[in-house]
Design a protein around this motif. Structure first.
Motif, PDB file in Angstrom:
ATOM      1  N   SER A  28      77.205  37.652  43.550  1.00 52.40           N
ATOM      2  CA  SER A  28      78.589  37.493  43.107  1.00 52.40           C
ATOM      3  C   SER A  28      79.376  36.841  44.243  1.00 52.40           C
ATOM      4  O   SER A  28      78.802  36.459  45.260  1.00 52.40           O
ATOM      5  N   GLU A  29      80.686  36.760  44.066  1.00 53.88           N
ATOM      6  CA  GLU A  29      81.512  36.199  45.128  1.00 53.88           C
ATOM      7  C   GLU A  29      81.451  37.042  46.401  1.00 53.88           C
ATOM      8  O   GLU A  29      81.586  36.536  47.498  1.00 53.88           O
ATOM      9  N   LYS A  30      81.246  38.347  46.242  1.00 58.57           N
ATOM     10  CA  LYS A  30      81.269  39.254  47.396  1.00 58.57           C
ATOM     11  C   LYS A  30      79.882  39.677  47.878  1.00 58.57           C
ATOM     12  O   LYS A  30      79.747  40.147  48.996  1.00 58.57           O
ATOM     13  N   LEU A  31      78.880  39.550  47.028  1.00 53.67           N
ATOM     14  CA  LEU A  31      77.541  40.018  47.402  1.00 53.67           C
ATOM     15  C   LEU A  31      76.514  38.909  47.240  1.00 53.67           C
ATOM     16  O   LEU A  31      76.581  38.126  46.298  1.00 53.67           O
TER      17      LEU A  31
ATOM     18  N   ASN B 112      75.379  48.601  54.899  1.00 56.19           N
ATOM     19  CA  ASN B 112      76.386  47.989  54.043  1.00 56.19           C
ATOM     20  C   ASN B 112      75.861  47.788  52.627  1.00 56.19           C
ATOM     21  O   ASN B 112      74.778  47.460  52.372  1.00 56.19           O
TER      22      ASN B 112
ATOM     23  N   CYS C  14      75.351  45.943  41.708  1.00 56.52           N
ATOM     24  CA  CYS C  14      76.186  45.143  42.615  1.00 56.52           C
ATOM     25  C   CYS C  14      75.760  43.676  42.659  1.00 56.52           C
ATOM     26  O   CYS C  14      76.591  42.788  42.746  1.00 56.52           O
TER      27      CYS C  14
END
Length: 98
Positions: free
Chosen positions: A70-73, A98, A62
């Motif tokens: 990343s953009e989300k993590l 989460n 991830c």
């Protein structure tokens, strides 16, 4: 939740400026010398392969091959060891899921 409270009054312009500032910062990749080579090897194994017995996925699956995020993590590479330790403990105690 904590960050939501800290950022709730920020304008879109301030958020954009903060995002620009932090995204322009160089990525840090630390490799802390360790005398505990076994623990370091286990940590690297879990980071890259996970732990099927505990049903822990590889962190890199991830957070990226080098922990770059990343953009989300979020990025893991370069995080202070006390912060990482606190987060791992929170996951272990199921305070974070989460």
């Amino acid at each position: 939740e904590t960050m939501s409270q800290m950022t709730k009054d920020l304008s879109d312009g301030v958020i954009d400026a903060l995002a620009e500032h932090f995204s322009s910062q160089p990525k840090l990749f630390h490799r802390v010398p360790s005398t505990k080579k076994t623990l370091e090897a286990v940590g690297l194994y879990i980071f890259s392969k996970g732990n099927k017995y505990s049903q822990i996925p590889a962190c890199s699956s991830c957070h990226g091959k080098h922990g770059e995020g990343s953009e989300k993590l979020p990025r893991q590479a370069g995080q202070h060891k006390r912060y990482v330790l606190a987060q791992l403990k929170a996951f272990n105690e199921r305070e974070r899921t989460n």
